[in-house]
Design an enzyme around this catalytic site. Structure first.
Site, PDB file in Angstrom:
ATOM      1  N   HIS A 203      47.622  48.648  33.316  1.00 48.72           N
ATOM      2  CA  HIS A 203      46.926  48.762  34.598  1.00 48.72           C
ATOM      3  C   HIS A 203      47.849  49.109  35.759  1.00 48.72           C
ATOM      4  CE1 HIS A 203      48.637  44.779  35.022  1.00 48.72           C
ATOM      5  NE2 HIS A 203      48.428  44.879  36.315  1.00 48.72           N
TER       6      HIS A 203
HETATM    7  C1  UD1 Z   1      46.540  43.579  41.163  1.00 53.08           C
HETATM    8  C2  UD1 Z   1      47.975  43.215  41.542  1.00 53.08           C
HETATM    9  C3  UD1 Z   1      48.854  43.349  40.308  1.00 53.08           C
HETATM   10  C4  UD1 Z   1      48.293  42.542  39.144  1.00 53.08           C
HETATM   11  C5  UD1 Z   1      46.862  42.980  38.887  1.00 53.08           C
HETATM   12  C6  UD1 Z   1      46.234  42.209  37.758  1.00 53.08           C
HETATM   13  C7  UD1 Z   1      48.766  43.709  43.814  1.00 53.08           C
HETATM   14  C8  UD1 Z   1      49.609  44.613  44.605  1.00 53.08           C
HETATM   15  N1  UD1 Z   1      48.503  44.116  42.548  1.00 53.08           N
HETATM   16  O1  UD1 Z   1      46.531  44.941  40.794  1.00 53.08           O
HETATM   17  O2  UD1 Z   1      50.153  42.868  40.599  1.00 53.08           O
HETATM   18  O3  UD1 Z   1      49.085  42.764  37.996  1.00 53.08           O
HETATM   19  O4  UD1 Z   1      46.120  42.754  40.096  1.00 53.08           O
HETATM   20  O5  UD1 Z   1      44.932  42.648  37.521  1.00 53.08           O
HETATM   21  O6  UD1 Z   1      48.360  42.694  44.304  1.00 53.08           O
HETATM   22  N2  UD1 Z   1      38.708  46.306  40.895  1.00 53.08           N
HETATM   23  C9  UD1 Z   1      37.467  46.031  40.426  1.00 53.08           C
HETATM   24  N3  UD1 Z   1      37.075  44.721  40.396  1.00 53.08           N
HETATM   25  C10 UD1 Z   1      37.868  43.704  40.797  1.00 53.08           C
HETATM   26  C11 UD1 Z   1      39.142  44.008  41.288  1.00 53.08           C
HETATM   27  C12 UD1 Z   1      39.557  45.313  41.327  1.00 53.08           C
HETATM   28  O7  UD1 Z   1      36.721  46.915  40.061  1.00 53.08           O
HETATM   29  O8  UD1 Z   1      37.446  42.536  40.727  1.00 53.08           O
HETATM   30  C13 UD1 Z   1      39.150  47.728  40.925  1.00 53.08           C
HETATM   31  C14 UD1 Z   1      38.951  48.389  42.267  1.00 53.08           C
HETATM   32  O9  UD1 Z   1      38.623  49.721  42.038  1.00 53.08           O
HETATM   33  C15 UD1 Z   1      40.332  48.316  42.877  1.00 53.08           C
HETATM   34  C16 UD1 Z   1      41.222  48.437  41.664  1.00 53.08           C
HETATM   35  O10 UD1 Z   1      40.541  47.770  40.620  1.00 53.08           O
HETATM   36  O11 UD1 Z   1      40.550  49.313  43.820  1.00 53.08           O
HETATM   37  C17 UD1 Z   1      42.584  47.836  41.853  1.00 53.08           C
HETATM   38  O12 UD1 Z   1      42.486  46.487  42.292  1.00 53.08           O
HETATM   39  P1  UD1 Z   1      43.680  45.805  43.157  1.00 53.08           P
HETATM   40  O13 UD1 Z   1      43.445  44.360  43.329  1.00 53.08           O
HETATM   41  O14 UD1 Z   1      43.913  46.646  44.372  1.00 53.08           O
HETATM   42  O15 UD1 Z   1      44.935  46.028  42.261  1.00 53.08           O
HETATM   43  P2  UD1 Z   1      45.174  45.765  40.717  1.00 53.08           P
HETATM   44  O16 UD1 Z   1      45.484  47.060  40.074  1.00 53.08           O
HETATM   45  O17 UD1 Z   1      44.090  44.920  40.108  1.00 53.08           O
END
Ligand code: UD1
Length: 353
Positions: A203
């Protein structure tokens, strides 16, 4: 002693669980603030239930956005909560945006910050987490480290000795605590995994946001799946990127994100894990399961020197490396990865309150 724990993203929950449990046993007053960085049930609620954490007292519902917007939103919404609650300690976990945002706000309000999982460094500032780690550690008043090398790193950065305390790895507390329940899910059997499969999670933006890189990863996993079953629970970010790039992995067993217990059931009996997750590098080391980390660096070098981890920077090498992996006969486990780190976190906090 009043503790205010801040969590927000999936990897925070297994770190909170043992600290919260130990806090309850010690009679601490505890408030859990969920920033809402992760919000899907698959990424949040299910983990909280699997880990037996009480429902968060406050949810800031910040949701997804750019780093700046998400961080700013957490800061804006957590400030009045901290002013109203005035805890003795704000406890932050790991390296996600919620960790750093809460540390900045609490520090400016003069509330002491304890960082669980302090001192990890990848020395790679293209990783957003590395920036979160550095800022959080610089501000925190108590640096609780998972390994001796992390304590040494903080000393080398000039952190005062009395702010550094080696407590061991709280993730491994959760792992040991949850193993019987994980096995009882019989998840592997339920999804029809028969032999020992390769379990994949990817991811990191550095792997999935670059179309060339994700294409190479998909090709590598398809190649690996010619020889052995490959099971891939897919993070929402990864699923989106695969769809955007029009990539299909017909031979790979793709799953929606799975719960904490189901994942543990998959991982404990995996042939090997292929991942870019920090937590899985640690969990595989504790379980003695070979791990290939698809990155050129790791902030957890102890999983290589004393564990089962190996860095595989090039996707094209995954299939070859999988042919070479062997399960270790004994299970070396780093010091302090013993199921009691949460209690040591609480002891360190009480000593200073
Ligand atoms: C975040 C953390 C990362 C961790 C990861 C675990 C930061 C900088 N990154 O990355 O260190 O390893 O979480 O999962 O804090 N989304 C959903 N549903 C959710 C959450 C996210 O669909 O409940 C999608 C959205 O499109 C979002 C994308 O995932 O834009 C990324 O989510 P985000 O929390 O920004 O970063 P992660 O890649 O999950």
């Amino acid at each position: 002693m009043k503790l205010l724990h801040v969590v927000g993203a999936r990897p925070n929950f297994p770190k909170l669980a043992p600290v919260h449990r130990a806090g309850c046993a010690a009679g601490a007053s505890q408030v859990v603030v969920h920033t809402g960085q992760h919000y899907d049930d698959d990424m949040s609620g299910r983990f909280i239930r699997d880990l037996g954490i009480p429902s968060p007292d406050i949810n800031l519902a910040v949701g997804s956005d750019t780093h700046a917007v998400q961080t700013a939103r957490i800061m804006e919404r957590i400030e009045p909560v901290l002013i109203a609650q005035r805890p003795d300690w704000v406890v932050v976990y790991g390296d996600v945006n919620s960790t750093m945002a809460a540390a900045v706000v609490a520090s400016k309000l003069g509330i002491r910050v304890a960082h669980v999982e302090a001192g990890l460094r990848s020395f790679d500032r293209t990783m957003p987490e590395e920036i979160n780690r550095i800022v959080t550690d610089r501000l925190a008043d108590l640096l609780l480290t998972p390994s001796r090398d992390a304590s040494a790193q903080l000393r080398a950065e000039g952190e005062p000795e009395d702010e550094i305390e080696f407590v061991g790895n709280v993730m491994i507390d959760s792992l040991f605590h949850a193993l019987p329940a994980a096995r009882a899910t019989r998840f592997r059997e339920k999804i029809g995994v028969n032999g020992s499969a390769v379990v994949v999670t990817l991811h990191r933006p550095s792997n999935v946001d670059d179309p060339g890189r994700i294409r190479a990863l998909a090709a590598a996993l398809n190649e690996a799946a010619l020889e052995r079953e490959v099971v891939f629970p897919t993070h929402p970010r990864t699923r989106l990127r695969l769809e955007e790039a029009g990539l299909r992995m017909d031979r790979v067993h793709m799953l929606e994100p799975v719960g904490y217990l189901e994942m543990l059931d998959l991982v404990e009996r995996a042939f090997a894990v292929v991942t870019d997750s920090g937590g899985l590098q640690e969990e595989t080391t504790a379980l003695g399961v070979p791990c290939l980390t698809v990155r050129s660096n790791t902030e957890r070098p102890i999983t290589i020197s004393q564990g089962t981890n190996r860095l595989v920077p090039h996707p094209g090498d995954i299939a070859t490396e999988l042919r070479r992996v062997r399960r270790p006969t004994d299970r070396p486990r780093p010091e302090g990865w013993d199921g009691h780190a949460g209690e040591r976190v609480i002891a360190a906090l009480m000593q200073r309150t």
